[in-house]
Design a protein around this motif. Structure first.
Motif, mmCIF file in Angstrom:
data_model
loop_
_atom_site.group_PDB
_atom_site.id
_atom_site.type_symbol
_atom_site.label_atom_id
_atom_site.label_comp_id
_atom_site.label_asym_id
_atom_site.label_seq_id
_atom_site.Cartn_x
_atom_site.Cartn_y
_atom_site.Cartn_z
ATOM 1 N N PHE A 31 30.236 4.837 -44.187
ATOM 2 C CA PHE A 31 30.022 4.824 -42.751
ATOM 3 C C PHE A 31 31.143 5.618 -42.103
ATOM 4 N N PRO A 32 30.916 6.904 -41.830
ATOM 5 C CA PRO A 32 31.957 7.744 -41.217
ATOM 6 C C PRO A 32 32.333 7.239 -39.824
ATOM 7 N N LEU A 33 33.589 7.421 -39.497
ATOM 8 C CA LEU A 33 34.122 7.095 -38.175
ATOM 9 C C LEU A 33 34.540 8.398 -37.504
ATOM 10 N N PRO A 34 34.695 8.399 -36.198
ATOM 11 C CA PRO A 34 35.105 9.639 -35.517
ATOM 12 C C PRO A 34 36.458 10.147 -36.033
ATOM 13 N N SER A 35 36.566 11.464 -36.150
ATOM 14 C CA SER A 35 37.844 12.051 -36.549
ATOM 15 C C SER A 35 38.850 11.872 -35.422
ATOM 16 N N ARG A 36 40.120 11.906 -35.785
ATOM 17 C CA ARG A 36 41.159 11.760 -34.766
ATOM 18 C C ARG A 36 42.390 12.539 -35.206
ATOM 19 N N THR A 37 42.918 13.361 -34.289
ATOM 20 C CA THR A 37 44.164 14.076 -34.544
ATOM 21 C C THR A 37 45.322 13.192 -34.112
ATOM 22 N N MET A 38 46.282 13.044 -34.995
ATOM 23 C CA MET A 38 47.433 12.183 -34.754
ATOM 24 C C MET A 38 48.425 12.895 -33.835
ATOM 25 N N THR A 39 48.328 12.617 -32.568
ATOM 26 C CA THR A 39 49.181 13.246 -31.558
ATOM 27 C C THR A 39 50.479 12.459 -31.384
ATOM 28 N N SER A 40 51.433 13.067 -30.704
ATOM 29 C CA SER A 40 52.681 12.373 -30.375
ATOM 30 C C SER A 40 52.395 11.119 -29.557
ATOM 31 N N ALA A 41 51.379 11.176 -28.702
ATOM 32 C CA ALA A 41 51.031 10.014 -27.870
ATOM 33 C C ALA A 41 50.559 8.845 -28.729
ATOM 34 N N ILE A 42 49.809 9.121 -29.781
ATOM 35 C CA ILE A 42 49.366 8.051 -30.678
ATOM 36 C C ILE A 42 50.560 7.449 -31.397
ATOM 37 N N PHE A 43 51.495 8.293 -31.826
ATOM 38 C CA PHE A 43 52.717 7.783 -32.457
ATOM 39 C C PHE A 43 53.473 6.888 -31.484
ATOM 40 N N LEU A 44 53.631 7.335 -30.247
ATOM 41 C CA LEU A 44 54.352 6.569 -29.235
ATOM 42 C C LEU A 44 53.664 5.229 -28.965
ATOM 43 N N ALA A 45 52.343 5.257 -28.830
ATOM 44 C CA ALA A 45 51.601 4.019 -28.569
ATOM 45 C C ALA A 45 51.752 3.040 -29.728
ATOM 46 N N PHE A 46 51.699 3.546 -30.952
ATOM 47 C CA PHE A 46 51.847 2.656 -32.105
ATOM 48 C C PHE A 46 53.254 2.056 -32.142
ATOM 49 N N GLN A 47 54.261 2.874 -31.889
ATOM 50 C CA GLN A 47 55.633 2.366 -31.899
ATOM 51 C C GLN A 47 55.800 1.277 -30.838
ATOM 52 N N ALA A 48 55.239 1.501 -29.654
ATOM 53 C CA ALA A 48 55.351 0.511 -28.581
ATOM 54 C C ALA A 48 54.631 -0.785 -28.951
ATOM 55 N N ALA A 49 53.454 -0.673 -29.562
ATOM 56 C CA ALA A 49 52.680 -1.868 -29.910
ATOM 57 C C ALA A 49 53.270 -2.609 -31.105
ATOM 58 N N SER A 50 53.785 -1.876 -32.080
ATOM 59 C CA SER A 50 54.254 -2.506 -33.321
ATOM 60 C C SER A 50 55.710 -2.962 -33.254
ATOM 61 N N GLY A 51 56.512 -2.290 -32.447
ATOM 62 C CA GLY A 51 57.936 -2.585 -32.410
ATOM 63 C C GLY A 51 58.703 -1.946 -33.559
ATOM 64 N N MET A 71 57.244 13.970 -37.637
ATOM 65 C CA MET A 71 57.270 12.509 -37.724
ATOM 66 C C MET A 71 56.190 12.029 -38.691
ATOM 67 N N LEU A 72 56.534 11.006 -39.457
ATOM 68 C CA LEU A 72 55.643 10.430 -40.460
ATOM 69 C C LEU A 72 54.956 9.195 -39.880
ATOM 70 N N ALA A 73 53.644 9.145 -40.012
ATOM 71 C CA ALA A 73 52.895 7.990 -39.503
ATOM 72 C C ALA A 73 53.170 6.759 -40.361
ATOM 73 N N HIS A 74 53.287 5.628 -39.707
ATOM 74 C CA HIS A 74 53.401 4.339 -40.385
ATOM 75 C C HIS A 74 52.056 4.058 -41.071
ATOM 76 N N GLY A 75 52.078 3.375 -42.188
ATOM 77 C CA GLY A 75 50.835 3.056 -42.902
ATOM 78 C C GLY A 75 49.828 2.312 -42.039
ATOM 79 N N TYR A 76 50.300 1.346 -41.263
ATOM 80 C CA TYR A 76 49.381 0.608 -40.393
ATOM 81 C C TYR A 76 48.828 1.497 -39.276
#
Length: 133
Positions: A31-51, A71-76
């Motif tokens: 079941f394919p999901l929409p593609s997503r480019t990992m932008t700086s904003a996604i990194f920032l949002a994840f850091q803010a949400a995860s701590g 920057m390297l994406a966190h596994g989660y």
């Protein structure tokens, strides 16, 4: 307005015409999901949400000093891109879903800012459970 038309019923408003049940799924089905480019904003949002405050996830110069291209994406952060609700799957099982019991992930390559992910859900096991079929 056409007075002879049937009244709107919100219960009939569905993304898919037919529901799927346990016996309708096959091993290896994807079941394919929409593609997503990992932008700086996604990194920032994840850091803010995860701590998570390790500089490998938010400091470009720290990463470059250690031979990483960015920057390297966190596994989660990568794993959440596979949220079942992002695709059609939850609509297929709207009536049959009892519970979300488990999830597993396998990371094949590092993910950096600017990478585009093409996530998919895959049926890799079908185990009937009492009271769930």
């Amino acid at each position: 307005m056409d007075e002879s038309a049937a009244p709107f019923d919100p219960r009939a408003h569905r993304m898919v015409a037919e529901q799927r049940w346990f016996d309708d799924f096959r091993l290896g089905e994807r079941f394919p999901l929409p593609s997503r480019t990992m932008t700086s904003a996604i990194f920032l949002a994840f850091q803010a949400a995860s701590g998570d405050n390790h500089p490998v996830h938010y400091d470009r110069e720290y990463c470059r000093a250690r031979g990483l291209p960015d920057m390297l994406a966190h596994g989660y952060q990568v794993a959440i891109q596979t949220a079942a609700g992002a695709g059609i799957f939850p609509h297929l099982v709207e009536e049959s879903l009892k519970a979300f019991l488990e999830q597993s992930s396998r990371f094949l390559h590092p993910v950096f800012v600017g990478d585009t992910l093409y996530p998919a859900l895959e049926v890799d096991e079908l185990t009937p459970r009492a009271g769930c079929v």
